[in-house]
Scaffold this motif. Sequence first.
Motif, PDB file in Angstrom:
ATOM      1  N   UNK A   1      -4.818  24.561  37.651  1.00 54.27           N
ATOM      2  CA  UNK A   1      -5.641  25.899  38.713  1.00 54.27           C
ATOM      3  C   UNK A   1      -5.399  25.621  40.119  1.00 54.27           C
ATOM      4  N   UNK A   2      -5.693  24.077  40.501  1.00 50.62           N
ATOM      5  CA  UNK A   2      -4.925  23.644  42.180  1.00 50.62           C
ATOM      6  C   UNK A   2      -4.068  24.633  42.532  1.00 50.62           C
ATOM      7  N   UNK A   3      -2.454  24.419  41.469  1.00 47.66           N
ATOM      8  CA  UNK A   3      -1.147  25.312  41.550  1.00 47.66           C
ATOM      9  C   UNK A   3      -1.408  26.330  41.425  1.00 47.66           C
ATOM     10  N   UNK A   4      -1.733  26.743  40.044  1.00 51.99           N
ATOM     11  CA  UNK A   4      -2.563  28.401  40.237  1.00 51.99           C
ATOM     12  C   UNK A   4      -2.374  28.592  41.588  1.00 51.99           C
ATOM     13  N   UNK A   5      -3.503  28.178  42.020  1.00 54.14           N
ATOM     14  CA  UNK A   5      -4.577  29.050  43.495  1.00 54.14           C
ATOM     15  C   UNK A   5      -3.319  27.869  44.813  1.00 54.14           C
ATOM     16  N   UNK A   6      -2.392  27.256  45.046  1.00 56.22           N
ATOM     17  CA  UNK A   6      -2.066  27.585  46.030  1.00 56.22           C
ATOM     18  C   UNK A   6      -0.696  28.802  45.990  1.00 56.22           C
TER      19      UNK A   6
ATOM     20  N   UNK B   1     -10.690  23.401  43.425  1.00 61.82           N
ATOM     21  CA  UNK B   1      -9.980  23.069  42.450  1.00 61.82           C
ATOM     22  C   UNK B   1      -9.634  21.591  42.507  1.00 61.82           C
ATOM     23  N   UNK B   2      -8.836  21.835  43.869  1.00 61.72           N
ATOM     24  CA  UNK B   2      -8.639  19.821  44.874  1.00 61.72           C
ATOM     25  C   UNK B   2      -9.506  19.336  44.571  1.00 61.72           C
ATOM     26  N   UNK B   3     -10.695  19.829  44.934  1.00 60.97           N
ATOM     27  CA  UNK B   3     -12.032  19.206  44.831  1.00 60.97           C
ATOM     28  C   UNK B   3     -13.062  18.237  44.014  1.00 60.97           C
TER      29      UNK B   3
ATOM     30  N   UNK C   1     -10.430  17.749  41.136  1.00 63.49           N
ATOM     31  CA  UNK C   1      -9.909  17.038  40.471  1.00 63.49           C
ATOM     32  C   UNK C   1     -10.014  15.799  41.334  1.00 63.49           C
ATOM     33  N   UNK C   2     -10.646  15.519  42.405  1.00 67.55           N
ATOM     34  CA  UNK C   2     -10.472  14.219  42.954  1.00 67.55           C
ATOM     35  C   UNK C   2     -11.603  13.958  42.576  1.00 67.55           C
ATOM     36  N   UNK C   3     -12.741  14.278  42.787  1.00 72.08           N
ATOM     37  CA  UNK C   3     -14.001  14.265  42.236  1.00 72.08           C
ATOM     38  C   UNK C   3     -14.201  13.148  40.773  1.00 72.08           C
ATOM     39  N   UNK C   4     -12.821  14.159  39.720  1.00 69.75           N
ATOM     40  CA  UNK C   4     -13.231  14.014  38.448  1.00 69.75           C
ATOM     41  C   UNK C   4     -11.863  12.798  38.459  1.00 69.75           C
ATOM     42  N   UNK C   5     -11.539  12.170  39.090  1.00 65.02           N
ATOM     43  CA  UNK C   5     -10.583  11.171  39.091  1.00 65.02           C
ATOM     44  C   UNK C   5     -10.653  10.313  39.494  1.00 65.02           C
TER      45      UNK C   5
END
Length: 146
Positions: free
Chosen positions: A113-118, A137-139, A141-145
């Motif tokens: 989703x981060x890639x799609x929205x970028x 979405x990037x946030x 991703x980082x939170x889950x990672x």
Amino acid sequence: PPPPAMLAFLPAAPFPSRAVLSGSAFVSAASPTRAARRAIAPAAAGAARMSLIESTPFLPLVYAALVAGGGTFAAVKSGSNKSAISGIISGVVLTAGYFTGKIEVAQVTAALLTVVFIARLVKTKKAMPAGGLAALSAGMFVFIAR
């Protein structure tokens, strides 16, 4: 020195605080060595990470609801069926990943989703909604990672 009654409230030191000559400096025997601090640090970092995730276990579900709701809202507002389908599918995948304990599924979905929205941000050059959703979405991703 002060009388012993005045020092009664101070806690006893866990280790004797003898000073040991190490190289050219005195080092307190009570302080952990560099190797001991390195051995303790990952465990402490893991405990902090676990605490953050445990204290906010609902965030992936909130993210899933925002994604599904945003896709539905976009479909109603602009008539974009693609937004509704992708938003609902992403929300369902994120929710399924949450409830099954497959956090990797949620992480991959957030990355996609981060890639799609970028890509949408670059195409439309509008900060909202594409920029905000890319950041969200990037946030996530980082939170889950972590």
